[in-house]
Design an enzyme around this catalytic site. Structure first.
Site, PDB file in Angstrom:
ATOM      1  N   TYR A 139     -12.578   6.359  -2.976  1.00 60.70           N
ATOM      2  CA  TYR A 139     -13.684   7.125  -3.559  1.00 60.70           C
ATOM      3  C   TYR A 139     -13.721   6.919  -5.074  1.00 60.70           C
ATOM      4  O   TYR A 139     -12.695   6.637  -5.701  1.00 60.70           O
ATOM      5  CB  TYR A 139     -13.557   8.617  -3.232  1.00 60.70           C
ATOM      6  CG  TYR A 139     -12.263   9.262  -3.644  1.00 60.70           C
ATOM      7  CD1 TYR A 139     -12.053   9.729  -4.944  1.00 60.70           C
ATOM      8  CD2 TYR A 139     -11.235   9.425  -2.722  1.00 60.70           C
ATOM      9  CE1 TYR A 139     -10.862  10.328  -5.312  1.00 60.70           C
ATOM     10  CE2 TYR A 139     -10.032  10.020  -3.083  1.00 60.70           C
ATOM     11  CZ  TYR A 139      -9.856  10.469  -4.375  1.00 60.70           C
ATOM     12  OH  TYR A 139      -8.668  11.065  -4.741  1.00 60.70           O
ATOM     13  N   ARG A 182     -10.387   5.270  -6.644  1.00 64.55           N
ATOM     14  CA  ARG A 182      -9.049   5.503  -6.116  1.00 64.55           C
ATOM     15  C   ARG A 182      -8.862   4.687  -4.852  1.00 64.55           C
ATOM     16  O   ARG A 182      -9.723   4.673  -3.987  1.00 64.55           O
ATOM     17  CB  ARG A 182      -8.835   6.974  -5.757  1.00 64.55           C
ATOM     18  CG  ARG A 182      -8.807   7.983  -6.884  1.00 64.55           C
ATOM     19  CD  ARG A 182      -7.732   7.821  -7.926  1.00 64.55           C
ATOM     20  NE  ARG A 182      -6.483   7.181  -7.548  1.00 64.55           N
ATOM     21  CZ  ARG A 182      -5.440   7.788  -6.970  1.00 64.55           C
ATOM     22  NH1 ARG A 182      -5.481   9.067  -6.699  1.00 64.55           N
ATOM     23  NH2 ARG A 182      -4.337   7.125  -6.704  1.00 64.55           N
ATOM     24  N   HIS A 207      -5.495   6.686   0.064  1.00 65.76           N
ATOM     25  CA  HIS A 207      -4.157   7.248  -0.099  1.00 65.76           C
ATOM     26  C   HIS A 207      -4.029   8.571   0.632  1.00 65.76           C
ATOM     27  O   HIS A 207      -5.021   9.231   0.945  1.00 65.76           O
ATOM     28  CB  HIS A 207      -3.815   7.453  -1.584  1.00 65.76           C
ATOM     29  CG  HIS A 207      -4.737   8.406  -2.290  1.00 65.76           C
ATOM     30  ND1 HIS A 207      -5.968   8.044  -2.779  1.00 65.76           N
ATOM     31  CD2 HIS A 207      -4.593   9.729  -2.582  1.00 65.76           C
ATOM     32  CE1 HIS A 207      -6.552   9.087  -3.343  1.00 65.76           C
ATOM     33  NE2 HIS A 207      -5.731  10.121  -3.237  1.00 65.76           N
ATOM     34  N   HIS A 261      -1.732  12.191   0.268  1.00 64.71           N
ATOM     35  CA  HIS A 261      -0.848  12.996  -0.572  1.00 64.71           C
ATOM     36  C   HIS A 261       0.301  13.545   0.275  1.00 64.71           C
ATOM     37  O   HIS A 261       0.087  13.993   1.411  1.00 64.71           O
ATOM     38  CB  HIS A 261      -1.604  14.166  -1.193  1.00 64.71           C
ATOM     39  CG  HIS A 261      -2.742  13.754  -2.075  1.00 64.71           C
ATOM     40  ND1 HIS A 261      -2.620  13.658  -3.446  1.00 64.71           N
ATOM     41  CD2 HIS A 261      -4.025  13.414  -1.786  1.00 64.71           C
ATOM     42  CE1 HIS A 261      -3.779  13.279  -3.959  1.00 64.71           C
ATOM     43  NE2 HIS A 261      -4.646  13.122  -2.982  1.00 64.71           N
TER      44      HIS A 261
END
Length: 239
Positions: free
Chosen positions: A145, A155, A158, A160
């Protein structure tokens, strides 16, 4: 007596002040950090029980699905081990994960990205490591995004991670990236990581042997936390 954890090597961490990652500028400390000896606040931590978790907490494909629907996107299994820096498994660690959906949007009131919300995907889960420090969960591969760092920064995909181990000094919040993502090389956040070897440690590798036929790909992501220093006693130092 509870042993202290090994001293943190601050050279392994990105600098606090990194102008290329713009939001770090106003929140980074300018003075040298203070080192203190560990107290009970650092060497102890909450103990978690499997009874506190729901049966679908580690299944992000099903834990928010509504009325028999399923989330859109590539189905994945992610697994790995949580060990300390001396190689010992961290048992019963709480591993929490959260992520964007397949379109790159978080289920968060402040996320205004134009990708749609997936009504069947909540984007968060949790699990405990087993006796060998192993964890596993199912999910949908998150999409990349754009973000307001520079005009066209994106980014990489991914997930977290938040890990709570045997003591607060082991507490870790990090991100997992995916092997082969071309956005990794240009991400301003990852450019703050001191070495290429450390960047590789944040990238999950395909685990082809654990693909689920006609269902899901699999990625492996191993995590290393600080270890406890051993207290040596005189009677252990015999030849």
């Amino acid at each position: 007596m509870i042993d202290e954890f090994a001293q943190r090597d601050t050279a392994l961490h990105p600098p606090a002040y990194t102008p290329g990652y713009k939001t770090s500028v106003l929140r980074s400390p300018r003075n040298a950090l203070i080192s203190i000896r560990h107290t009970l606040s650092e060497v102890t931590a909450p103990v978690f029980s499997a009874a506190e978790l729901g049966p679908l907490d580690n299944d992000l494909i099903l834990n928010f699905a509504q009325d028999g629907g399923l989330p859109i996107g590539e189905r994945l299994v992610v697994h790995g081990t949580v060990r300390d820096q001396f190689g010992a498994p961290v048992r019963n660690a709480l591993v929490e994960v959260w992520q964007a959906n397949a379109g790159g949007r978080y289920r968060h009131k402040n996320d205004r990205y134009i990708a749609p919300i997936d009504p069947h995907f909540g984007g968060c889960g949790r699990m405990l490591t087993d006796a060998d420090g192993h964890y596993v969960f199912r999910t949908i591969k998150p999409g990349p995004y754009p973000w307001r760092n520079r005009i066209n920064d994106w980014r990489p995909s991914h997930i977290h991670f938040s890990i709570s181990g045997d003591g607060w000094a082991q507490r870790l919040i990090t991100q997992m990236y995916f092997e082969g993502d071309p956005l990794i090389a240009t991400c301003p956040i990852l450019k703050t990581v001191p070495s290429e070897q450390q960047v590789r440690g944040l990238i999950a590798l395909q685990d082809v042997g654990n693909f689920i036929a006609l269902d899901s790909r699999c990625y492996r992501f191993d995590i290393v936390l600080r270890g406890r220093r051993k207290t040596w006693f005189e009677n252990e130092l015999t030849a």
